[in-house]
Design a protein around this motif. Structure first.
Motif, short mmCIF file in Angstrom:
data_model
loop_
_atom_site.label_atom_id
_atom_site.label_comp_id
_atom_site.label_asym_id
_atom_site.label_seq_id
_atom_site.Cartn_x
_atom_site.Cartn_y
_atom_site.Cartn_z
N ARG A 110 -6.30 1.42 -6.96
CA ARG A 110 -6.22 1.66 -5.52
C ARG A 110 -6.13 0.33 -4.78
N PRO A 111 -5.51 0.35 -3.60
CA PRO A 111 -5.63 -0.81 -2.71
C PRO A 111 -7.07 -0.99 -2.26
N LEU A 112 -7.51 -2.23 -2.24
CA LEU A 112 -8.89 -2.56 -1.91
C LEU A 112 -8.88 -3.59 -0.78
N LEU A 113 -9.81 -3.47 0.17
CA LEU A 113 -9.93 -4.42 1.28
C LEU A 113 -11.40 -4.80 1.43
N CYS A 156 0.82 -1.22 0.00
CA CYS A 156 0.00 0.00 0.00
C CYS A 156 0.85 1.26 0.00
N LEU A 157 2.10 1.17 0.44
CA LEU A 157 2.99 2.32 0.47
C LEU A 157 3.72 2.53 -0.85
N VAL A 212 -8.26 -3.05 -8.57
CA VAL A 212 -7.00 -3.65 -8.11
C VAL A 212 -5.88 -3.45 -9.12
N THR A 213 -6.15 -3.71 -10.39
CA THR A 213 -5.08 -3.66 -11.40
C THR A 213 -5.07 -2.39 -12.21
N VAL A 245 -7.04 3.86 0.17
CA VAL A 245 -7.50 2.51 0.46
C VAL A 245 -9.03 2.51 0.51
N THR A 246 -9.64 1.64 -0.28
CA THR A 246 -11.10 1.49 -0.28
C THR A 246 -11.43 0.20 0.46
#
Length: 492
Positions: free
Chosen positions: A283-286, A182-183, A260-261, A239-240
């Motif tokens: 974006r990073p996704l969780l 994420c960084l 994601v990609t 981050v979403t």
């Protein structure tokens, strides 16, 4: 007011603005204003609640004793400034994470003074970035992070693992790898899917992971009902995090793959007939949830399952989050220390995995710490392949048919012939009814097999397409020997 009185006001505003702010445009043509010496940029047309450039310009004119101007003069001045800025050099703006000079990356702490973290090859430090190197954009989703602690000796990672309820050490190292990813502003990372029994603290664990990057105001939210709202939420933050997913529609699954990609969305500009604007996002996704039902193969390759277990001792929310807030500077400092160490490690890039950048990051983490993240990542993908097969009756039928093919041989048929063959194998002698969603034509079958191709290949069944002089065909084969994973091959 006469035109003679308007023109001086417009000129006064323009002169003040150009002496106190730097104006530039992004690749999509949006003009931004950046106060001299400050890294935060605001679009000059923004009316957002986080503070528009029009508002900060009005406040500056008032506080510096120049005066209060009417809306017409302000509008004319901003129109002129915007036109002049369109001839300036293009510079990107970033939310939360940005690339810098000499291989460095930046992390926006969300502070009003603009202080940020610069992560460089030899360490990290806190400073205010040069506005020409990094331009931050702030939204309501940009929370403030505490100043990270120095010289933590890895204590923060241990604190985080103690606060979360991860079931295994393999899950812990995958969570660490995701946070490091994420960084990175240019590394696509798979979406962690926090799962486990009811009461395992999935939502709490998700919030803890998100707030390391987004601050204590970062939170989980329900999945939007349509792709347009999802893209708007994604574009406004880094981050979403989507909470408590119980069902995943095909449209939502496709949208998550794009998040994601990386992808781009083009929409018609407001109040225009032919103009458009572009929205690019990655974006990073969780995600969190107990069970989302059937997982599509393309999304499965972009997920990172993190299993949690029920805690043995329950704690109150106030007690838990008070401890977390106190530990956050140490957690962030330890994560930054580990990020520098991982980026300096040398490792081979696995070439057999879809998310090759994240696989390489896992290999670097192993080289730096010996945690075994790459093996854990491979095992997680294998488990997801099982989930895809368990939820797809067509995949099960193909594997059942392939079990009768001699290793080292293949079978070729047209898509219509394969549909007849597989349908007959599924219905059997008792002619059981076909399930909902079973392919109805050879074209539909071919498209479904293309989605399942990586999943079937992971189980030793290869699907390929070709053409003869008379017709196209689909080939299903079993290789004579299963492929050897790269890490095992290196050990021979």
């Amino acid at each position: 007011m006469s035109d003679d009185e308007k023109n001086p006001a417009r000129q006064i505003i323009t002169d003040y603005a150009q002496s106190h702010f730097r104006y530039f445009r992004t690749a999509d043509g949006t003009v931004y204003a950046q106060r001299n010496g400050h890294p935060v940029a605001r679009p000059i047309r923004s009316q957002g609640t986080t503070g528009s450039h029009r508002q900060e310009l009005m406040v500056g004119l008032f506080r510096d004793g120049i005066g209060v101007f009417n809306g017409t003069a302000m509008k004319e001045a901003l129109d002129l400034i915007e036109a002049l800025a369109l001839t300036e050099d293009v510079q990107p703006v970033h939310i939360r994470v940005a690339p810098g000079y000499d291989g460095a990356t930046w992390l926006d702490l969300g502070r009003s003074d603009g202080q940020s973290v610069r992560i460089h090859p030899t360490g990290w430090d806190i400073r205010t970035p040069d506005p020409k190197e990094v331009c931050w954009r702030r939204t309501q989703l940009t929370g403030e992070l505490p100043l990270p602690a120095k010289d933590t000796n890895g204590k923060g990672i241990d604190l985080l693992m103690r606060l979360c309820n991860f079931a295994t050490a393999e899950t812990e190292c995958l969570a660490i790898a995701w946070l490091i990813g994420c960084l990175g502003p240019s590394v696509p990372v798979p979406a962690p899917f926090l799962t486990g029994p009811q009461g395992a603290g999935k939502s709490t664990g998700g919030r803890m992971l998100v707030r390391i990057i987004e601050g204590m105001t970062g939170d989980l939210r329900r999945a939007p009902k349509d792709e347009e709202n999802l893209i708007a939420a994604v574009a406004a933050g880094w981050v979403t995090a989507l909470d408590n997913l119980s069902h995943m529609t095909p449209d939502l699954s496709d949208a998550m793959c794009c998040i994601v990609t990386g992808a781009e969305n083009v929409k018609r500009a407001l109040f225009t007939d032919g103009d458009v604007f572009r929205v690019g996002y990655r974006r990073p996704l969780l995600l969190t949830g107990i069970d989302v039902g059937v997982i599509r193969p393309d999304l499965a390759e972009r997920l990172l399952p993190l299993r949690l277990e029920r805690p043995k001792v329950r704690r109150t929310e106030d007690e838990l989050w008070a401890e977390y807030a106190e530990a956050l500077p140490v957690i962030l400092g330890s994560l930054l220390d580990l990020t520098v160490k991982v980026r300096a490690a040398e490792a081979e890039t696995p070439t057999d995995l879809r998310m090759a950048d994240f696989a390489h990051l896992c290999a670097q983490l192993d080289a730096a710490t010996g945690l075994g993240a790459l093996a854990a990542y491979r095992a997680s993908l294998d488990d997801l392949n099982d989930d895809v097969i368990e939820g797809d009756l067509l995949a099960q039928t193909v594997l059942k048919h392939a079990a009768g093919i001699e290793p080292g041989t293949e079978q070729r048929m047209t898509s219509a012939e394969w549909l007849h063959c597989l349908t007959g194998l599924y219905t059997g002698e008792d002619f059981r009814p076909l399930p909902k969603g079973w392919p109805t034509t050879g074209k539909v079958l071919s498209d479904r097999l293309k989605r399942l191709q990586p999943t079937l290949a992971a189980r030793g069944v290869l699907v390929d397409w070709g053409r003869t002089n008379t017709a196209r065909y689909i080939e299903i084969a079993r290789p004579s020997t299963a492929p050897v994973p790269p890490e095992q091959e290196a050990a021979f």
